[in-house]
Design a protein around this motif. Structure first.
Motif, PDB file in Angstrom:
ATOM      1  N   TRP A  46     -21.853  -7.329  60.478  1.00 55.86           N
ATOM      2  CA  TRP A  46     -21.566  -8.491  61.305  1.00 55.86           C
ATOM      3  C   TRP A  46     -21.351  -9.681  60.385  1.00 55.86           C
ATOM      4  N   ILE A  47     -20.098 -10.147  60.287  1.00 55.71           N
ATOM      5  CA  ILE A  47     -19.773 -11.185  59.301  1.00 55.71           C
ATOM      6  C   ILE A  47     -19.499 -12.560  59.906  1.00 55.71           C
ATOM      7  N   ALA A  48     -19.174 -12.615  61.199  1.00 54.45           N
ATOM      8  CA  ALA A  48     -18.787 -13.909  61.768  1.00 54.45           C
ATOM      9  C   ALA A  48     -18.907 -13.887  63.288  1.00 54.45           C
ATOM     10  N   ALA A  81     -12.857 -21.495  66.968  1.00 52.34           N
ATOM     11  CA  ALA A  81     -13.868 -21.763  65.948  1.00 52.34           C
ATOM     12  C   ALA A  81     -14.362 -20.430  65.406  1.00 52.34           C
ATOM     13  N   LEU A  82     -14.745 -20.437  64.152  1.00 50.25           N
ATOM     14  CA  LEU A  82     -15.308 -19.247  63.521  1.00 50.25           C
ATOM     15  C   LEU A  82     -16.531 -19.674  62.727  1.00 50.25           C
ATOM     16  N   LEU A  83     -17.669 -19.078  63.031  1.00 47.33           N
ATOM     17  CA  LEU A  83     -18.861 -19.290  62.221  1.00 47.33           C
ATOM     18  C   LEU A  83     -18.972 -18.114  61.261  1.00 47.33           C
ATOM     19  N   ASN A  84     -18.757 -18.394  59.997  1.00 47.84           N
ATOM     20  CA  ASN A  84     -18.854 -17.393  58.952  1.00 47.84           C
ATOM     21  C   ASN A  84     -20.334 -17.233  58.625  1.00 47.84           C
ATOM     22  N   THR A  89     -20.703 -21.464  57.286  1.00 47.08           N
ATOM     23  CA  THR A  89     -19.713 -22.515  57.487  1.00 47.08           C
ATOM     24  C   THR A  89     -19.043 -22.321  58.836  1.00 47.08           C
ATOM     25  N   LEU A  90     -18.882 -23.422  59.558  1.00 38.86           N
ATOM     26  CA  LEU A  90     -18.151 -23.418  60.817  1.00 38.86           C
ATOM     27  C   LEU A  90     -16.733 -23.874  60.532  1.00 38.86           C
ATOM     28  N   TYR A  91     -15.771 -23.029  60.856  1.00 43.70           N
ATOM     29  CA  TYR A  91     -14.358 -23.335  60.665  1.00 43.70           C
ATOM     30  C   TYR A  91     -13.756 -23.676  62.029  1.00 43.70           C
ATOM     31  N   ILE A  92     -13.186 -24.860  62.136  1.00 37.01           N
ATOM     32  CA  ILE A  92     -12.531 -25.311  63.359  1.00 37.01           C
ATOM     33  C   ILE A  92     -11.030 -25.199  63.138  1.00 37.01           C
ATOM     34  N   LEU A 166      -6.491 -16.845  57.207  1.00 35.20           N
ATOM     35  CA  LEU A 166      -7.699 -16.064  56.948  1.00 35.20           C
ATOM     36  C   LEU A 166      -8.255 -16.317  55.553  1.00 35.20           C
ATOM     37  N   SER A 167      -7.389 -16.583  54.591  1.00 39.64           N
ATOM     38  CA  SER A 167      -7.854 -16.825  53.222  1.00 39.64           C
ATOM     39  C   SER A 167      -8.686 -18.106  53.113  1.00 39.64           C
ATOM     40  N   ARG A 168      -8.569 -18.999  54.083  1.00 41.42           N
ATOM     41  CA  ARG A 168      -9.346 -20.244  54.064  1.00 41.42           C
ATOM     42  C   ARG A 168     -10.702 -20.116  54.749  1.00 41.42           C
ATOM     43  N   LEU A 169     -10.991 -18.963  55.342  1.00 38.68           N
ATOM     44  CA  LEU A 169     -12.186 -18.827  56.161  1.00 38.68           C
ATOM     45  C   LEU A 169     -13.379 -18.240  55.419  1.00 38.68           C
ATOM     46  N   GLY A 170     -13.292 -18.150  54.095  1.00 34.92           N
ATOM     47  CA  GLY A 170     -14.426 -17.743  53.274  1.00 34.92           C
ATOM     48  C   GLY A 170     -14.931 -16.342  53.498  1.00 34.92           C
ATOM     49  N   LEU A 171     -14.091 -15.485  54.022  1.00 36.47           N
ATOM     50  CA  LEU A 171     -14.538 -14.125  54.336  1.00 36.47           C
ATOM     51  C   LEU A 171     -14.475 -13.196  53.126  1.00 36.47           C
TER      52      LEU A 171
END
Length: 174
Positions: A46-48, A81-84, A89-92, A166-171
């Motif tokens: 579970w990553i995000a 929104a994505l919570l990594n 980090t919360l990505y809006i 996706l490359s900006r979302l720290g995954l």
């Protein structure tokens, strides 16, 4: 005066199509993730957490005890929104579609304010950082938007054209 730009219903239809074409969950799935409810898994881990619009409040902030009314004066809704969970980090992600000069032009200049509002919402929740960015349609590639694009980056926000970054979302896997 005749509407030569196809605004109104047609712009709304094209904007909705743009939002569907730039779906965060679809991009994650295409990159090999499995989406179950709001949870994003990669290889069983579970990553995000993915949360559009009001689900930011019910799925991410609510369980952390956040009542938006106690933190900000007006509720704001992200397109997605994505919570990594790996870097807290919360990505809006805000999606902006335009076919002619109009109100979206000025909305792009609000990224710093909105990022600060999201930072107020996440203060003390264990979410360490907020990243705010735009997914823009090609209309915003025009030279007349150069200053706005430079401003977005100068205040610590970002933008991409026509695809979920996706490359900006720290995954780390993209």
């Amino acid at each position: 005066m005749e509407n030569i730009y196809g605004g109104g219903r047609r712009t709304n239809e094209n904007g909705l199509r743009f939002e569907r074409e730039t779906s965060l969950d679809s991009a994650l799935a295409a990159a090999g993730c499995r989406i179950s409810g709001n949870r994003v898994y990669l290889g069983g881990e579970w990553i995000a957490v993915s949360a559009p619009k009001n689900e930011l409040y019910t799925v991410i902030l609510g369980p952390r005890g956040v009542d938006w009314r106690a933190r900000i004066s007006r509720k704001i809704l992200p397109d997605e929104a994505l919570l990594n969970r790996m870097n807290n980090t919360l990505y809006i992600l805000e999606k902006k579609f335009q076919q002619a000069a109009g109100s979206v032009d000025e909305k792009l200049q609000t990224c710093d304010f909105k990022k600060r509002q999201y930072e107020k919402l996440t203060a003390g929740t264990g979410i360490s950082r907020v990243e705010y960015g735009y997914v823009l349609c090609d209309f915003f590639r025009q030279a007349q938007y150069r200053d706005v694009r430079e401003y977005i980056e100068a205040v610590g926000c970002w933008y991409e054209f026509r695809e979920v970054p996706l490359s900006r979302l720290g995954l780390g896997f993209i």
